[in-house]
Design a protein around this motif. Sequence first.
Motif, PDB file in Angstrom:
ATOM      1  N   PHE A 255       0.818  -1.209   0.000  1.00 21.08           N
ATOM      2  CA  PHE A 255       0.000   0.000   0.000  1.00 21.08           C
ATOM      3  C   PHE A 255       0.859   1.268   0.000  1.00 21.08           C
ATOM      4  CE2 PHE A 255      -3.625   2.655   1.495  1.00 21.08           C
ATOM      5  CZ  PHE A 255      -4.563   2.218   0.585  1.00 21.08           C
ATOM      6  N   ARG A 256       1.927   1.267  -0.796  1.00 22.28           N
ATOM      7  CA  ARG A 256       2.821   2.420  -0.816  1.00 22.28           C
ATOM      8  C   ARG A 256       2.292   3.541  -1.697  1.00 22.28           C
ATOM      9  NH1 ARG A 256       8.526  -0.911  -1.419  1.00 22.28           N
ATOM     10  NH2 ARG A 256       8.662  -1.629   0.748  1.00 22.28           N
ATOM     11  N   THR A 257       2.202   3.290  -2.993  1.00 25.34           N
ATOM     12  CA  THR A 257       1.759   4.342  -3.901  1.00 25.34           C
ATOM     13  C   THR A 257       0.325   4.774  -3.625  1.00 25.34           C
ATOM     14  OG1 THR A 257       3.284   3.554  -5.607  1.00 25.34           O
ATOM     15  CG2 THR A 257       1.482   4.977  -6.330  1.00 25.34           C
ATOM     16  N   PRO A 258      -0.642   3.836  -3.461  1.00 26.92           N
ATOM     17  CA  PRO A 258      -1.994   4.286  -3.109  1.00 26.92           C
ATOM     18  C   PRO A 258      -2.019   5.088  -1.818  1.00 26.92           C
ATOM     19  CG  PRO A 258      -2.024   1.991  -3.788  1.00 26.92           C
ATOM     20  CD  PRO A 258      -0.576   2.377  -3.639  1.00 26.92           C
ATOM     21  N   GLY A 259      -1.190   4.680  -0.852  1.00 28.31           N
ATOM     22  CA  GLY A 259      -1.155   5.401   0.417  1.00 28.31           C
ATOM     23  C   GLY A 259      -0.695   6.835   0.249  1.00 28.31           C
TER      24      GLY A 259
ATOM     25  N   ASN B 155      -2.376  12.509   0.074  1.00 31.06           N
ATOM     26  CA  ASN B 155      -2.414  13.783  -0.643  1.00 31.06           C
ATOM     27  C   ASN B 155      -3.846  14.252  -0.824  1.00 31.06           C
ATOM     28  OD1 ASN B 155      -2.376  15.743  -2.818  1.00 31.06           O
ATOM     29  ND2 ASN B 155      -0.302  15.066  -3.270  1.00 31.06           N
ATOM     30  N   PHE B 156      -4.731  13.325  -1.229  1.00 32.10           N
ATOM     31  CA  PHE B 156      -6.133  13.684  -1.432  1.00 32.10           C
ATOM     32  C   PHE B 156      -6.794  14.101  -0.120  1.00 32.10           C
ATOM     33  CE2 PHE B 156     -10.542  12.215  -0.982  1.00 32.10           C
ATOM     34  CZ  PHE B 156     -11.159  13.123  -1.836  1.00 32.10           C
ATOM     35  N   VAL B 157      -6.571  13.332   0.935  1.00 31.72           N
ATOM     36  CA  VAL B 157      -7.197  13.635   2.225  1.00 31.72           C
ATOM     37  C   VAL B 157      -6.755  15.006   2.725  1.00 31.72           C
ATOM     38  CG1 VAL B 157      -7.194  12.988   4.670  1.00 31.72           C
ATOM     39  CG2 VAL B 157      -7.615  11.257   2.920  1.00 31.72           C
ATOM     40  N   THR B 158      -5.487  15.329   2.566  1.00 33.26           N
ATOM     41  CA  THR B 158      -5.007  16.662   2.964  1.00 33.26           C
ATOM     42  C   THR B 158      -5.733  17.740   2.182  1.00 33.26           C
ATOM     43  OG1 THR B 158      -2.815  15.797   3.517  1.00 33.26           O
ATOM     44  CG2 THR B 158      -2.974  18.165   3.073  1.00 33.26           C
ATOM     45  N   PHE B 159      -5.893  17.525   0.862  1.00 33.14           N
ATOM     46  CA  PHE B 159      -6.587  18.474  -0.005  1.00 33.14           C
ATOM     47  C   PHE B 159      -8.040  18.652   0.446  1.00 33.14           C
ATOM     48  CE2 PHE B 159      -9.138  19.363  -3.810  1.00 33.14           C
ATOM     49  CZ  PHE B 159      -8.479  20.460  -4.351  1.00 33.14           C
TER      50      PHE B 159
ATOM     51  N   ARG C 273      -6.196   9.972 -14.297  1.00 30.94           N
ATOM     52  CA  ARG C 273      -7.056   8.792 -14.184  1.00 30.94           C
ATOM     53  C   ARG C 273      -6.597   7.894 -13.029  1.00 30.94           C
ATOM     54  NH1 ARG C 273     -10.918   6.094 -16.587  1.00 30.94           N
ATOM     55  NH2 ARG C 273     -10.937   3.817 -16.550  1.00 30.94           N
ATOM     56  N   ASN C 274      -5.303   7.787 -12.831  1.00 31.33           N
ATOM     57  CA  ASN C 274      -4.790   6.978 -11.724  1.00 31.33           C
ATOM     58  C   ASN C 274      -5.240   7.561 -10.384  1.00 31.33           C
ATOM     59  OD1 ASN C 274      -3.209   4.891 -10.515  1.00 31.33           O
ATOM     60  ND2 ASN C 274      -1.612   6.393 -10.103  1.00 31.33           N
ATOM     61  N   ARG C 275      -5.195   8.874 -10.268  1.00 31.71           N
ATOM     62  CA  ARG C 275      -5.669   9.528  -9.041  1.00 31.71           C
ATOM     63  C   ARG C 275      -7.150   9.221  -8.822  1.00 31.71           C
ATOM     64  NH1 ARG C 275      -3.432  15.510  -7.687  1.00 31.71           N
ATOM     65  NH2 ARG C 275      -1.192  15.068  -7.638  1.00 31.71           N
TER      66      ARG C 275
ATOM     67  N   PHE D 171     -11.118   3.837  -2.636  1.00 33.56           N
ATOM     68  CA  PHE D 171     -11.228   4.272  -1.242  1.00 33.56           C
ATOM     69  C   PHE D 171     -12.680   4.651  -0.947  1.00 33.56           C
ATOM     70  CE2 PHE D 171     -10.322   7.999   1.785  1.00 33.56           C
ATOM     71  CZ  PHE D 171     -10.286   7.199   2.908  1.00 33.56           C
ATOM     72  N   ALA D 172     -13.290   5.400  -1.859  1.00 32.87           N
ATOM     73  CA  ALA D 172     -14.663   5.858  -1.659  1.00 32.87           C
ATOM     74  C   ALA D 172     -15.659   4.701  -1.637  1.00 32.87           C
ATOM     75  CB  ALA D 172     -15.038   6.856  -2.758  1.00 32.87           C
ATOM     76  N   ILE D 173     -15.424   3.693  -2.472  1.00 37.42           N
ATOM     77  CA  ILE D 173     -16.310   2.523  -2.488  1.00 37.42           C
ATOM     78  C   ILE D 173     -16.315   1.840  -1.121  1.00 37.42           C
ATOM     79  CG2 ILE D 173     -16.575   0.186  -3.411  1.00 37.42           C
ATOM     80  CD1 ILE D 173     -15.624   1.277  -6.118  1.00 37.42           C
ATOM     81  N   ALA D 174     -15.133   1.699  -0.535  1.00 41.66           N
ATOM     82  CA  ALA D 174     -15.034   1.075   0.789  1.00 41.66           C
ATOM     83  C   ALA D 174     -15.735   1.919   1.850  1.00 41.66           C
ATOM     84  CB  ALA D 174     -13.562   0.880   1.162  1.00 41.66           C
TER      85      ALA D 174
END
Length: 304
Positions: free
Chosen positions: A20-24, A29-33, A61-63, A70-73
């Motif tokens: 879970f490195r790159t997704p993490g 980054n998204f959560v901070t935003f 698209r990767n973002r 994450f949102a689905i979960a």
Amino acid sequence: MLSQLLADHAALHRALGFKFRTPGILLRNFVTFAERRGECVVTTETVREWALQAPSPEQRRNRLLTVRRFAIALHAEDPRHEVPSADLFGRASHRRRAPYIYDPGDIRRLIDAAHRLGPDGSIRPLTYATMFGLIATTGMRVSEALAIRLPDVTDDGLIIAQTKFKKSRLLPLHPTTRHALDGYLATRLKEASLSDALFISHQGTPLAYPTVITVFLQVVRSIGLRGGPGSRGPRIHDLRHTFAVRSLERCAHDAKAVARHITALSTYLGHAHVTDTYWYLQATPELMAHMAAAGEALHRGEAA
């Protein structure tokens, strides 16, 4: 709140064996935003604005897809979290990059070129020649080769203890591979090093992944398999694809033997599911000939 939800999400994935490195990194980054905007739930508009900050359509698209998972979960437990459409930026036109299947001459030249690396008189040329050869003859991941410690080299083979899915396995070695590895060990054990890593630099330190990739590119360019920086060509990971393909080429050509072989190959490669192994297979003239023969036998009513 989103920060805690992300921490729980990441902990679950790591407990399941994912690094879970790159997704993490992307999700932090998204959560901070989102939290800077005072938001405590995922919204499609915020995902869109954050993803659009990426410099290329592929990265946008990767973002999007990373946050969408994450949102689905989160949505499963709290419907306030919005799940953005996977086609928010249009349909993807991604095509799998075809792996390069090395022939035996390519691998021989790769190892020979590694032997010519400097500095003269150091362990460095032998380190890279042995590592590239070991990856080619076992199909192991580069990260697994770098994680091998001296005690992992046993009479029965190599113990791969730090795998992608935290599943240890034993890799029996062909006698020629074992002979080359023993030759390297004779030199490695004489080196002054505070590390017990199998593969070390000429300074006695464990090798770093980026360094290995840089040296590999230098070597393949020196033998003409790849152009200058920025050009595409054979990758070190293609050695893993090559091992899988050549292994299947040498399998007995009947359905039951192939089924057994694929199961064994999947275990040897350290895959969590046999379907993961199919990704590594690539059509070659020899495999296509076997498939054509099997098809003709089936058409004649014979056992394939």
